[in-house]
Design a protein around this motif. Structure first.
Motif, short mmCIF file in Angstrom:
data_model
loop_
_atom_site.label_atom_id
_atom_site.label_comp_id
_atom_site.label_asym_id
_atom_site.label_seq_id
_atom_site.Cartn_x
_atom_site.Cartn_y
_atom_site.Cartn_z
N ILE A 10 0.83 -1.20 0.00
CA ILE A 10 0.00 0.00 0.00
C ILE A 10 0.87 1.25 0.00
O ILE A 10 0.60 2.22 -0.72
N PHE A 11 1.95 1.24 0.79
CA PHE A 11 2.87 2.37 0.83
C PHE A 11 3.49 2.59 -0.55
O PHE A 11 3.65 3.73 -1.01
N GLU A 44 -7.88 3.57 5.62
CA GLU A 44 -6.52 4.01 5.91
C GLU A 44 -5.69 4.30 4.67
O GLU A 44 -4.72 5.06 4.72
N PHE A 45 -6.04 3.70 3.53
CA PHE A 45 -5.28 3.94 2.30
C PHE A 45 -5.25 5.43 1.97
O PHE A 45 -4.23 5.96 1.54
N CYS A 96 -2.08 7.95 1.49
CA CYS A 96 -1.94 8.80 0.30
C CYS A 96 -1.75 10.25 0.70
O CYS A 96 -0.90 10.97 0.14
N SER A 97 -2.53 10.72 1.67
CA SER A 97 -2.41 12.09 2.15
C SER A 97 -1.01 12.35 2.71
O SER A 97 -0.41 13.41 2.47
N MET A 98 -0.48 11.37 3.43
CA MET A 98 0.86 11.52 4.00
C MET A 98 1.92 11.67 2.91
O MET A 98 2.78 12.55 2.98
N PHE A 99 1.83 10.84 1.87
CA PHE A 99 2.81 10.92 0.79
C PHE A 99 2.70 12.24 0.02
O PHE A 99 3.73 12.82 -0.37
N GLY A 155 2.86 5.89 -2.74
CA GLY A 155 4.02 6.73 -3.05
C GLY A 155 4.16 6.97 -4.54
O GLY A 155 4.39 8.11 -4.98
N LEU A 156 4.04 5.91 -5.33
CA LEU A 156 4.14 6.06 -6.79
C LEU A 156 3.01 6.93 -7.33
O LEU A 156 3.23 7.77 -8.22
#
Length: 358
Positions: A35-36, A139-140, A144-147, A40-41
């Motif tokens: 998921i990370f 949580e996905f 995404c928001s974090m990246f 990220g991509l």
């Protein structure tokens, strides 16, 4: 053979799939890691797409953008997706060409909008993903928001970024009208001409003269990298590759230097190529110059590998590398016309040599 990003991504995916099915206890970790990776991509891709959209809004022409293992470009027959062969570009990069007839002030605005469109896209999508996570609890979207937030701060702040400027640094220079901004605008104009529909001999004579004058005042090719390339292509199309590259090498006294390979590498490879096409290839010089060619330029790097393999009488590998070298220039106009011609000529010499040895 150099292991390229797509190969690395494929190995990683196969590894994760294997761990997922062979070690059930690690499935939650593998799922989270996957998921990370996807988030990220996706964040990198959308950030670069933001630059492209901003440039298009200002009337600029799409060149290409790179994200992870993918390279999307505009060629002679439209848009195409191909493999990104450079590890140094997996973090993303976008190239837009200025519209014709733009004044310096208008082009400065175009570049400023394009530059900030990436970070603004990351900001908007980061907030949107945060809102979706808050309302859905999935949580996905939080990941995404974090990246998006990480990419926003990594590109908006004036942080050290190797040979490249961050978006924030570039925007600061553009709005302050610094000498750095003026140089960026001139480089954009030259790049637009180089990637345009005309072959080098038909490029702007006034641009060619301005580049020559700037080169005369410079002591290192790093100071006038785009200008030197512009002059080289015009003179190579007019006089041939050997006299054109000799003038550049002698003027700047270019020698192999790993620290400056991104700047010196293309000129060193062209010098090797000139010898190869003229039948005067020196194996000692070939090995020496090869050490100074950067892998960031996939066309010149693959062609250099072809010449090295050829010097070792490995015709099959040399032809394989020459085919790889042709791919980045296959759909390009402008300078790509010459690069295709030279690569075809090199491949023809390799085939002739292989038949003679056989």
């Amino acid at each position: 053979m150099q292991r390229r990003p797509l190969f690395g991504f494929a190995i990683l995916v196969l590894f994760l799939v294997g761990v997922y099915f062979l070690l059930p206890n690690l499935q939650p970790i593998v799922s989270l890691f996957s998921i990370f990776g996807v988030a990220g991509l996706l964040a990198i891709t959308l950030h670069e797409a933001g630059h492209v959209i901003g440039g298009k809004v200002m009337g600029m022409q799409f060149g290409y953008f790179v994200a992870g293992p993918f390279h999307i470009e505009k060629g002679r027959k439209g848009i195409r997706i191909r493999e990104n062969r450079n590890w140094g570009l997996i973090g993303g990069v976008a190239l837009m060409h200025p519209a014709e007839g733009r004044s310096e002030d208008r082009l400065r605005k175009d570049l400023a909008v394009m530059t900030m469109s990436g970070p603004l896209t990351s900001l908007a999508l980061g907030l949107l993903m945060l809102a979706v996570w808050y309302t859905s609890g999935i949580e996905f979207f939080a990941i995404c928001s974090m990246f998006h937030g990480v990419i926003l701060f990594a590109t908006i702040l004036p942080l050290p970024n190797g040979q490249f400027q961050t978006d924030g640094t570039a925007f600061f220079h553009l709005i302050k009208r610094t000498n750095e901004a003026k140089s960026k605008i001139q480089s954009a104009l030259l790049t637009g001409e180089m990637y345009g529909a005309k072959r080098p001999l038909q490029w702007s004579s006034s641009m060619y003269k301005a580049c020559q004058e700037k080169m005369d005042r410079a002591t290192d090719v790093k100071e006038v990298f785009i200008e030197a390339m512009f002059v080289f292509y015009v003179e190579a199309d007019r006089d041939g590759i050997m006299p054109a590259i000799d003038r550049q090498i002698n003027h700047f006294r270019i020698k192999p230097d790993k620290k400056s390979a991104i700047y010196y590498g293309p000129f060193l490879e062209w010098r090797m190529l000139a010898d190869a096409l003229c039948g005067t290839l020196d194996n000692q010089k070939l090995s020496e110059y090869a050490a100074g060619v950067s892998s960031l330029s996939d066309g010149t790097y693959s062609r250099m590998q072809a010449m090295v393999a050829w010097s070792r009488q490995d015709g099959d590998k040399a032809l394989m590398y020459s085919k790889e070298a042709f791919a980045p220039y296959e759909k390009l106009n402008g300078f790509g016309v010459l690069e295709r011609e030279w690569t075809r000529m090199l491949a023809a010499r390799i085939r002739t040599s292989a038949k003679t040895i056989a």
